[in-house]
Enzyme design. Structure first.
Site, short mmCIF file in Angstrom:
data_model
loop_
_atom_site.label_atom_id
_atom_site.label_comp_id
_atom_site.label_asym_id
_atom_site.label_seq_id
_atom_site.Cartn_x
_atom_site.Cartn_y
_atom_site.Cartn_z
N VAL A 1 2.00 -5.06 -3.32
CA VAL A 1 2.49 -4.23 -4.42
C VAL A 1 3.59 -4.96 -5.19
CG1 VAL A 1 1.92 -1.90 -3.69
CG2 VAL A 1 3.91 -3.00 -2.75
N SER B 1 3.30 3.64 -3.58
CA SER B 1 4.66 3.37 -3.12
C SER B 1 4.76 1.95 -2.59
CB SER B 1 5.05 4.37 -2.03
OG SER B 1 4.53 3.93 -0.80
N LYS B 2 6.01 1.55 -2.37
CA LYS B 2 6.24 0.19 -1.90
C LYS B 2 5.59 -0.06 -0.53
CE LYS B 2 10.28 -0.49 -4.64
NZ LYS B 2 11.60 -1.01 -4.84
N ARG B 3 5.44 1.00 0.24
CA ARG B 3 4.86 0.84 1.57
C ARG B 3 3.33 0.83 1.57
NH1 ARG B 3 9.21 3.51 1.69
NH2 ARG B 3 8.11 5.37 1.04
N ASP B 4 2.74 1.24 0.44
CA ASP B 4 1.28 1.35 0.39
C ASP B 4 0.57 0.01 0.56
OD1 ASP B 4 1.24 4.01 0.22
OD2 ASP B 4 1.12 4.11 -1.96
#
Ligand code: GLU
Length: 504
Positions: A272, A261-264
């Site tokens: 990312v 995900s974008k937050r990873d």
């Protein structure tokens, strides 16, 4: 045979993430492998999700990656405009056409009315869908008389246009990567094709544009697989030849479970996004591969191999080589696990293959580095010595800081290991040797270290270690004679004397 034409169709709802870059790359590789065109189309009909600067970001990111469209809002082309918000008249024309068929109808239900029904369904433990059953009791042009519909239209009552999903038909779908699947239309709902502001939704605009732009292959993320049945039927409704489809599997988190995900990025410590992105609302900056110090060639090579394996286990391929080899049939069905170490390995390999001069230019523009006062000559020597161990150009500076600054402290553990009370005298003797050395080159320097060790009856290590400590401040770095050569006679002697006077 139609000329192969593939489009990348991002929505400007934020920065492009890794998955988006990979889709664009596969679109490009496939198109170019087939001697076809690669088209960039901006799908900006969802004004509520529009993010300022996202379109520019997408274009800049593709450019940085070297994935250059043949046609786009910026490059123009035969099928311009390439921004959906500028193609309203085209959609209006086809809306009129589909409304003449039995595949579409007008729905006047207000959001409040639909909410009401949704609640009713929930109370009975059901989930509401506007579909071939419920549509028969809702407020639409299928249940209302012609006169009633006309009256509502005259009164300018807002309405949406919905797709009329056929009842109980089995659709046989084909995907280049996944093969054949089938779906019964009873499981699909009546999607909105045109919103109450007259703007088409993704589904309708997408198939119109793919048809108009003569797209032959749709390669996109697997999140669109559930829409494939609808898209098949939309082509049928319009009487158009449909393109071939390929749905790419997800890029997974490093541990292998769940979508990346974008937050990873923040969580796992890698970007990312291809480039830094500043959120226009919150001002927060998401990190990009470019700013992190990745080379675009390394980045796209890494991205390409997330889900595709070139022949003979080859890993290092230029964009041109990938283009020659790319085969959609060899794209993996299973999700691809992201691996940070592998990404770094790619950059390391590409950095290593650059000339020292190229690395120097990279170092000069790397973020967070101050090369003031260092001559290119010295920098090139440091690069030649350190390049092979570096992942990023900036590592050469960070790992080789001692070339530019004398140590201002000495690592305690290293002192214990390398130092005893005789060391200062040995080092002072060595300084004298260096002073007399006319040829201040690593080979000659190494010889004098040898001589000294022999004279004193010491092992080489007993001389090398304290020397390294004096020059570097700790027991790391490349060969000591190489360090001495690059530092030069004067600086080397000064550092050795300083250590001899201060340690102990
Ligand atoms: N606008 C869609 C997206 O951003 C495009 C999907 C497709 O390629 O059809 O995901």
């Amino acid at each position: 045979m139609r000329k192969v034409r593939v489009r990348f169709a991002p929505s400007p709802t934020g920065p492009l993430h890794l998955g988006g870059v990979r889709t664009a790359l596969y679109d490009y590789l496939f198109a170019k492998n087939q001697g076809g065109d690669f088209v960039l189309r901006i799908e900006d009909t969802d004004t509520a999700r529009y993010v300022e600067g996202a379109e520019e970001y997408i274009m800049e990111a593709l450019e940085w990656c070297g994935i250059i469209p043949d046609e786009s809002p910026k490059h123009g082309g035969k099928f311009a405009p390439y921004r959906q918000s500028e193609r309203r008249d085209i959609y209006d024309k086809y809306l009129a056409e589909i409304l003449k068929t039995d595949y579409a109808y007008l729905a006047f239900d207000t959001p409040e009315e639909l909410d009401e029904i949704r609640k009713e369904f929930e109370q009975n433990g059901d989930v509401f869908a506007y579909n071939n059953i419920t549509r028969n009791r809702l407020k639409n042009s299928l249940t209302l008389s012609k006169e009633e519909v006309q009256k509502l239209l005259d009164q300018k009552v807002p309405y949406v246009v919905r797709f009329k999903m056929p009842v109980d038909r089995v659709l046989n779908l084909e995907d280049i990567i996944r093969g054949k699947t089938s779906v019964n239309t009873n499981t699909l709902d009546d999607k909105v094709l045109v919103k109450n502001d007259g703007m088409p939704t993704y589904h309708f605009a997408n198939i119109i544009d793919d048809h108009e732009m003569e797209i032959t292959h749709v390669i996109r993320g697997e999140e669109w697989l559930p829409s494939l049945g609808l898209h098949y039927l939309l082509y049928e409704a319009m009487g158009w030849e449909r393109p071939e489809f390929a749905h790419l599997s997800l890029i997974l988190k490093p541990e292998g479970k769940g979508k990346l995900s974008k937050r990873d990025g923040d969580k796992f410590g890698f970007p990312v996004f291809p480039l830094n992105f500043k959120d226009p609302e919150t001002g927060t900056i998401s990190k990009g591969y470019r700013e992190e110090g990745y080379l675009p060639e390394a980045f796209i090579n890494m991205v390409a191999l997330l889900g595709w394996s070139p022949a003979n286990d080859r890993e290092i391929l230029s964009l041109e080589e990938m283009t020659k080899e790319f085969d959609l049939h060899k794209v993996h069905k299973a999700g691809a696990r992201f691996n940070k170490e592998k990404a770094e390995w790619f950059n390391h390999e590409y950095l290593k293959s650059k000339s020292d001069e190229e690395v120097l230019s990279l170092l000069k523009v790397a973020e967070g580095i101050n090369l003031d006062g260092s001559s290119d000559e010295k920098l090139l020597k440091v690069i030649a010595l350190m390049k092979d161990r570096a992942t990023f150009a900036k590592d050469i500076y960070n790992e080789g800081k001692f070339f530019f600054e004398a140590p201002n402290s000495y690592d305690e553990k290293a002192v214990k290991k390398a130092w005893n009370e005789e060391t200062p005298a040995i080092l002072n003797d060595f300084s004298k040797k260096l002073l007399n050395l006319t040829d201040f080159q690593a080979v000659a320097i190494k010889q004098s270290i040898h001589d000294l060790a022999e004279e004193k009856g010491l092992g080489m290590g007993k001389v090398m270690m304290p020397l390294r400590l004096s020059l570097v401040g700790e027991l790391k770095g490349p060969d000591v004679p190489e360090i001495l050569e690059i530092l030069g006679k004067e600086e080397s002697i000064e550092r050795i004397k300083n250590a001899a006077n201060n340690i102990g």
